[in-house]
Design a protein around this motif. Structure first.
Motif, PDB file in Angstrom:
ATOM      1  N   ARG A 131       0.878  -1.258  -0.082  1.00  0.00           N
ATOM      2  CA  ARG A 131      -0.025   0.048   0.027  1.00  0.00           C
ATOM      3  C   ARG A 131       0.955   1.154   0.031  1.00  0.00           C
ATOM      4  O   ARG A 131       0.818   2.162  -0.917  1.00  0.00           O
ATOM      5  CB  ARG A 131      -0.945  -0.108   1.360  1.00  0.00           C
ATOM      6  CG  ARG A 131      -2.027   1.236   1.306  1.00  0.00           C
ATOM      7  CD  ARG A 131      -2.679   1.308   2.590  1.00  0.00           C
ATOM      8  NE  ARG A 131      -1.887   1.628   3.676  1.00  0.00           N
ATOM      9  CZ  ARG A 131      -1.365   2.972   4.089  1.00  0.00           C
ATOM     10  NH1 ARG A 131      -1.950   3.975   3.364  1.00  0.00           N
ATOM     11  NH2 ARG A 131      -0.783   3.210   5.037  1.00  0.00           N
ATOM     12  N   ASN A 176      -3.060   5.429  -2.972  1.00  0.00           N
ATOM     13  CA  ASN A 176      -2.717   4.424  -2.030  1.00  0.00           C
ATOM     14  C   ASN A 176      -2.388   5.201  -0.558  1.00  0.00           C
ATOM     15  O   ASN A 176      -2.551   4.452   0.567  1.00  0.00           O
ATOM     16  CB  ASN A 176      -1.635   3.403  -2.444  1.00  0.00           C
ATOM     17  CG  ASN A 176      -2.029   2.300  -3.119  1.00  0.00           C
ATOM     18  OD1 ASN A 176      -3.057   2.156  -3.614  1.00  0.00           O
ATOM     19  ND2 ASN A 176      -1.071   1.281  -3.400  1.00  0.00           N
ATOM     20  N   LEU A 227      -6.581  -2.093  -3.147  1.00  0.00           N
ATOM     21  CA  LEU A 227      -5.321  -1.490  -3.548  1.00  0.00           C
ATOM     22  C   LEU A 227      -5.311  -1.282  -5.124  1.00  0.00           C
ATOM     23  O   LEU A 227      -5.984  -2.114  -5.816  1.00  0.00           O
ATOM     24  CB  LEU A 227      -4.174  -2.229  -2.914  1.00  0.00           C
ATOM     25  CG  LEU A 227      -3.903  -2.177  -1.484  1.00  0.00           C
ATOM     26  CD1 LEU A 227      -2.700  -3.029  -1.252  1.00  0.00           C
ATOM     27  CD2 LEU A 227      -3.680  -0.845  -0.942  1.00  0.00           C
ATOM     28  N   THR A 276      -2.085  -1.189  -6.415  1.00  0.00           N
ATOM     29  CA  THR A 276      -0.673  -1.725  -6.335  1.00  0.00           C
ATOM     30  C   THR A 276      -0.734  -2.743  -7.520  1.00  0.00           C
ATOM     31  O   THR A 276       0.377  -2.639  -8.302  1.00  0.00           O
ATOM     32  CB  THR A 276      -0.189  -2.308  -5.213  1.00  0.00           C
ATOM     33  OG1 THR A 276      -0.501  -1.244  -4.319  1.00  0.00           O
ATOM     34  CG2 THR A 276       1.246  -2.599  -5.302  1.00  0.00           C
TER      35      THR A 276
END
Length: 530
Positions: free
Chosen positions: A373, A424, A459, A461
């Motif tokens: 994160r 994030n 997330l 990511t």
């Protein structure tokens, strides 16, 4: 202005004027006019400011607070980028990839020239077909078989560190950990992805490792960034033989040799009717099975082009492991708690099922996701609208004319930016403690605005939508396996204490470095667990 830069500046000026004339002759439907920061330069917009900012994610967050969760920023040649931090807008954006929002021409040209026309290059139906062909290689069953490779790489590293610590009078040593995380990552992805053992942990050099090392030392100079920035409008600039491009070309040549060797070996296995349990189970080895299906057929060029997955897996995993060690060294109480959880297995490694479970190893899972994160290896997603679109908003915004709107019109050709690292870490999205390293946040239900995001565990990511990271489960298993070996066996500290300043060094991705180090280096004091 220095005379050495004058010819280049005049060329840029001519290109800019030409682009302005060209754009005015092709005006069509317009995007919604949005608020945003003022331009610094008629030629470059805010591009140079963004490139040189030490923490652009914080700047994006500040702009979102000032101008609204969707705003525009001036880019080079009079272009605009629409920045999305509104969760509802982001969900629409990511879900519309492949059909509406595609990679820019310069991004595709760069990926195609360096790695070939693989899954990261492909768009539309070609991307759908390649991704479907790759999916079996990243299934749970495939990753379960590969998990032993991840642990083995961790233990190889342990044997070298043990020897170093045994030779130390006080049982501790200063070790540059990022270099070793690079070695773990490359050896793991090399064997699991391509059946090629680089033996990088053992110190063996190759053209691939030499290229990676050179890329990590080299800084992204303004000229290099300028070429990439200008290539958005003039893709032919990516053909310039800059030092960085030459490194990428050498990397591609070396990776292609490895991939073609693997193809030859795998085809011999197939022609020799080798029993399935004895065949190659690497990613590319499994990918070749796509040849039996007309629907999923991939050409040899397409298969070889998947070598980009080696680069993606290496860069992201090594960077994430380094950030994990940094956060654990800065928060020794978290390191102790994680070690306590892992030691209940004694000298036995967790199984794949235990590694991926949130209930079996909850603190390992929470620590890994908190690292991902706070420190996503890829900072942002940049796409271009392939057709006109309307993006819905979760939070209404006010336009420069004073109108309150609940959706934004996007014209074909408009650049859209999703600043992953900013989102994030955004307090508006993740709450007032968003900048804190706090694994415990993952033990309770997400109630902040982040819950509206559909990415893995809310997330971005791993991206989202039809282009969500295909290797997500592979990366998580590798990350958890390697980190579990390291934390069970070693204690990590900074020589100058937890307050050691960490900066970033931009290579292929944004890597951490201890302030004052030359290149992406993170020296730590390492000792054995007693």
């Amino acid at each position: 202005m220095s005379s050495i830069y004058l010819p280049g500046f005049l060329i840029l000026l001519v290109l800019w004027l030409g682009s302005k004339i060209f754009s005015y002759t092709r005006r069509g439907p317009q995007s919604t006019k949005l608020n945003g920061p003022a331009s610094e330069s008629r030629l470059f917009g805010l591009s140079r400011y963004i490139i040189e900012s030490p923490d652009i994610s914080a700047v994006y967050e500040e702009w979102a607070a000032r101008y609204g969760p969707v705003y525009e920023i001036p880019s080079a040649f009079g272009r605009k980028k629409v920045v999305l931090t509104d969760p509802k807008a982001l969900v629409h954006f990511y879900n519309s990839e492949r059909s509406v929002y595609v990679k820019t021409e310069s991004d595709r040209l760069f990926i195609g020239r360096i790695f070939g026309r693989g899954v990261l290059w492909a768009e539309g139906e070609m991307h759908k077909r390649q991704r479907k062909a790759l999916t079996p290689a990243f299934s749970n069953a495939a990753i379960r078989r590969l998990t032993a490779i991840f642990f083995e790489s961790g233990y190889k590293l342990k044997s070298f560190w043990d020897a170093t610590l045994e030779a130390s009078p006080d049982g501790a040593a200063i070790i540059e950990v990022q270099e070793w995380m690079n070695r773990i990552a490359l050896d793991s992805i090399g064997i699991a992805g391509f059946s090629h053992d680089f033996r990088y942990i053992e110190g063996q050099q190759s053209p691939v490792t030499a290229a990676f090392e050179a890329l990590q030392i080299s800084e992204m100079t303004f000229f290099t960034n300028l070429v990439f920035m200008m290539s958005f409008k003039f893709p032919f600039l990516l053909s310039l033989p800059t030092e960085r491009m030459r490194l990428f070309w050498e990397l591609r040549r070396s990776l292609n040799i490895i991939a073609e060797r693997l193809l030859a070996n795998t085809r011999r296995e197939k022609e020799g009717n080798v029993a399935d349990e004895l065949t190659d189970k690497s990613i590319i080895g499994l990918l070749l099975k796509a040849e039996v299906s007309d629907e999923l057929y991939m050409t040899q060029e397409e298969v070889v082009a998947q070598n980009v997955l080696l680069l993606a897996g290496y860069e992201t995993t090594s960077t994430s492991l380094t950030w994990a060690l940094i956060e654990l060294a800065k928060h020794p109480e978290v390191q102790d708690k994680l070690r306590s959880e892992l030691t209940r297995f004694g000298g036995v490694d967790p199984t794949w099922d235990q590694l991926v479970s949130q209930s079996e190893l909850p603190f390992l899972d929470a620590t890994v996701h908190e690292v991902l994160r706070l420190h996503p290896p890829v900072d942002e997603t940049l796409r271009e609208a392939a057709q006109d679109d309307v993006i819905p908003l979760g939070t209404p915004i006010v336009t420069p004319s004073g109108e309150t709107i609940t959706s934004v019109a996007i014209a074909k050709g408009c650049a859209i930016l999703a600043p992953i690292r900013c989102i994030n870490r955004s307090e508006a999205v993740w709450g007032p403690d968003a900048k804190m390293f706090k694994p415990e946040r993952w033990f309770t239900e997400i109630t902040v605005q982040a819950k509206e995001l559909q990415g893995h565990r809310h997330l971005l990511t791993f991206h989202d939508g039809p282009r969500i990271c295909l290797g997500k489960s592979f990366a998580l298993a590798e990350f958890k396996a390697a980190l579990s070996v390291l934390v069970r066996n070693f204690v990590f500290e900074f020589p100058d204490g937890p307050e050691t300043k960490i900066e970033t060094h931009v290579t292929i991705v944004r890597r951490p470095k201890v302030a004052g180090q030359n290149g992406a280096k993170v020296p730590m004091k390492v000792r054995r667990v007693e």
